[in-house]
Design a protein around this motif. Structure first.
Motif, PDB file in Angstrom:
ATOM      1  N   SER A 207       0.900  -1.364   0.080  1.00 38.84           N
ATOM      2  CA  SER A 207      -0.485   0.022   0.119  1.00 38.84           C
ATOM      3  C   SER A 207       1.038   1.389  -0.245  1.00 38.84           C
ATOM      4  CB  SER A 207      -0.913   0.021   1.136  1.00 38.84           C
ATOM      5  OG  SER A 207      -1.656  -1.131   1.449  1.00 38.84           O
ATOM      6  N   GLU A 208       1.730   1.247   0.794  1.00 42.08           N
ATOM      7  CA  GLU A 208       2.726   2.575   0.906  1.00 42.08           C
ATOM      8  C   GLU A 208       3.959   2.425   1.908  1.00 42.08           C
ATOM      9  OE1 GLU A 208       2.292   6.209   3.151  1.00 42.08           O
ATOM     10  OE2 GLU A 208       1.241   5.424   4.079  1.00 42.08           O
ATOM     11  N   ILE A 209       5.247   2.975   0.824  1.00 43.38           N
ATOM     12  CA  ILE A 209       6.181   2.724   1.506  1.00 43.38           C
ATOM     13  C   ILE A 209       7.151   3.840   2.186  1.00 43.38           C
ATOM     14  CG2 ILE A 209       9.157   1.706   0.095  1.00 43.38           C
ATOM     15  CD1 ILE A 209       7.650   0.136  -1.493  1.00 43.38           C
ATOM     16  N   SER A 210       7.215   4.004   3.397  1.00 43.26           N
ATOM     17  CA  SER A 210       8.571   5.075   3.657  1.00 43.26           C
ATOM     18  C   SER A 210       9.754   5.689   3.621  1.00 43.26           C
ATOM     19  CB  SER A 210       8.218   5.294   5.298  1.00 43.26           C
ATOM     20  OG  SER A 210       8.759   6.468   5.996  1.00 43.26           O
TER      21      SER A 210
ATOM     22  N   PRO B 272      -7.824 -10.513   1.359  1.00 46.14           N
ATOM     23  CA  PRO B 272      -8.615  -9.052   1.129  1.00 46.14           C
ATOM     24  C   PRO B 272      -8.444  -7.876   1.778  1.00 46.14           C
ATOM     25  CG  PRO B 272      -9.977 -10.622   2.146  1.00 46.14           C
ATOM     26  CD  PRO B 272      -8.827 -11.437   1.985  1.00 46.14           C
ATOM     27  N   ASP B 273      -7.960  -8.145   3.237  1.00 46.49           N
ATOM     28  CA  ASP B 273      -8.398  -6.604   3.984  1.00 46.49           C
ATOM     29  C   ASP B 273      -7.241  -6.759   5.351  1.00 46.49           C
ATOM     30  OD1 ASP B 273      -9.426  -9.349   5.699  1.00 46.49           O
ATOM     31  OD2 ASP B 273     -11.429  -7.665   5.317  1.00 46.49           O
ATOM     32  N   GLN B 274      -6.781  -7.393   5.425  1.00 45.91           N
ATOM     33  CA  GLN B 274      -6.427  -7.354   6.758  1.00 45.91           C
ATOM     34  C   GLN B 274      -4.343  -6.541   6.243  1.00 45.91           C
ATOM     35  OE1 GLN B 274      -3.955 -11.542   7.920  1.00 45.91           O
ATOM     36  NE2 GLN B 274      -2.809  -9.640   9.007  1.00 45.91           N
ATOM     37  N   ALA B 275      -4.317  -4.979   7.339  1.00 41.85           N
ATOM     38  CA  ALA B 275      -3.398  -4.307   7.108  1.00 41.85           C
ATOM     39  C   ALA B 275      -2.142  -4.698   7.779  1.00 41.85           C
ATOM     40  CB  ALA B 275      -3.898  -3.126   7.060  1.00 41.85           C
ATOM     41  N   LEU B 276      -0.943  -4.635   7.400  1.00 44.38           N
ATOM     42  CA  LEU B 276      -0.092  -4.800   8.607  1.00 44.38           C
ATOM     43  C   LEU B 276       1.137  -4.184   8.291  1.00 44.38           C
ATOM     44  CD1 LEU B 276       1.358  -7.097   9.936  1.00 44.38           C
ATOM     45  CD2 LEU B 276       1.975  -8.255   8.081  1.00 44.38           C
ATOM     46  N   PHE B 277       1.575  -3.562   9.085  1.00 43.93           N
ATOM     47  CA  PHE B 277       2.941  -2.890   8.864  1.00 43.93           C
ATOM     48  C   PHE B 277       4.251  -4.067   9.059  1.00 43.93           C
ATOM     49  CE2 PHE B 277       7.033  -1.303  11.023  1.00 43.93           C
ATOM     50  CZ  PHE B 277       7.101  -0.051  10.463  1.00 43.93           C
TER      51      PHE B 277
END
Length: 219
Positions: free
Chosen positions: A187-190, A202-207
């Motif tokens: 989703s995003e890269i710092s 489908p929907d598990q967000a993770l850092f």
């Protein structure tokens, strides 16, 4: 040629592992670091392996396996990875539990046992960590993976293997819900530390930290 000792087999396997990740000869210092052994002890072992025709070795110039040394290294790796499959798939051990047990079992030198084990497991091509298993001829499955850390935002890939086999790392992945076969979308890269926000399934967000992402292989 005399049968290599367990320690000699471990050195052959370690030399192969280091050589597969780099260009050129394997240095004594690299072997000392991987085996947690003093450089002088490593040098003594390399002389023994050279005398047995298993490595090409010149002091201060590094080492590489001979054809026979590579054949033996791949045989040991094949046994190790087949035993890991057996321990996970048939005995129900976790992928974080089997490395040390397979380290002992890999030194059982019965070709008939390995042949039957391979057939019993239906000829697996990969171990529980996603590492390829050499076939009886010493050939590896042809695979091309990328590191999760090399992906870009919006990229999606399937987790196929790990580079870090430590118990702590594997248990961390379990706690995060990251298992082989997981579909991961970035989703995003710092830009600061290259850590990632990803979605699993489908929907598990993770850092995911960069240190973790660089040890995950995806396809």
């Amino acid at each position: 040629m005399a049968t290599p000792s367990f320690t000699e087999e471990n050195y052959l396997k370690t030399i192969y592992a280091i050589a597969s990740r780099q260009e050129g000869e394997v240095t004594t210092n690299a072997l000392a670091e991987m085996t947690a052994t003093r450089a002088a002890s490593v040098t003594d072992m390399l002389k023994r392996l050279s005398d047995k025709g298993l490595i090409h070795y010149k002091r201060y110039q590094g080492v590489r396996l001979t054809a026979e040394g590579e054949r033996l290294a791949l045989t040991i790796i094949r046994r190790h990875r087949l035993w890991e499959v057996f321990l996970v798939d048939k005995l129900g051990f976790g992928w974080d539990q089997v490395h040390e047990m397979a380290e002992e079992l890999e030194h059982v030198r019965s070709d008939e046992l390995v042949t039957r084990l391979d057939a019993f497991l239906d000829h697996p091509q990969f171990d529980p960590h996603g590492d390829p298993i050499p076939n009886p001829a010493g050939l590896m499955p042809n695979v091309t993976y990328r590191k999760l850390a090399d992906l870009s935002p919006a990229d999606e890939a399937c987790l196929m293997g790990v580079l870090d086999h430590s118990v702590a790392f594997l248990q961390h992945l379990d706690a995060c819900g990251l298992t082989l076969g997981s579909v991961v979308k970035v989703s995003e890269i710092s830009p600061f530390d290259r850590s990632m926000q990803v979605t699993i399934g489908p929907d598990q967000a993770l850092f995911v930290s960069y240190d973790v992402a660089k040890n995950l292989l995806v396809s």
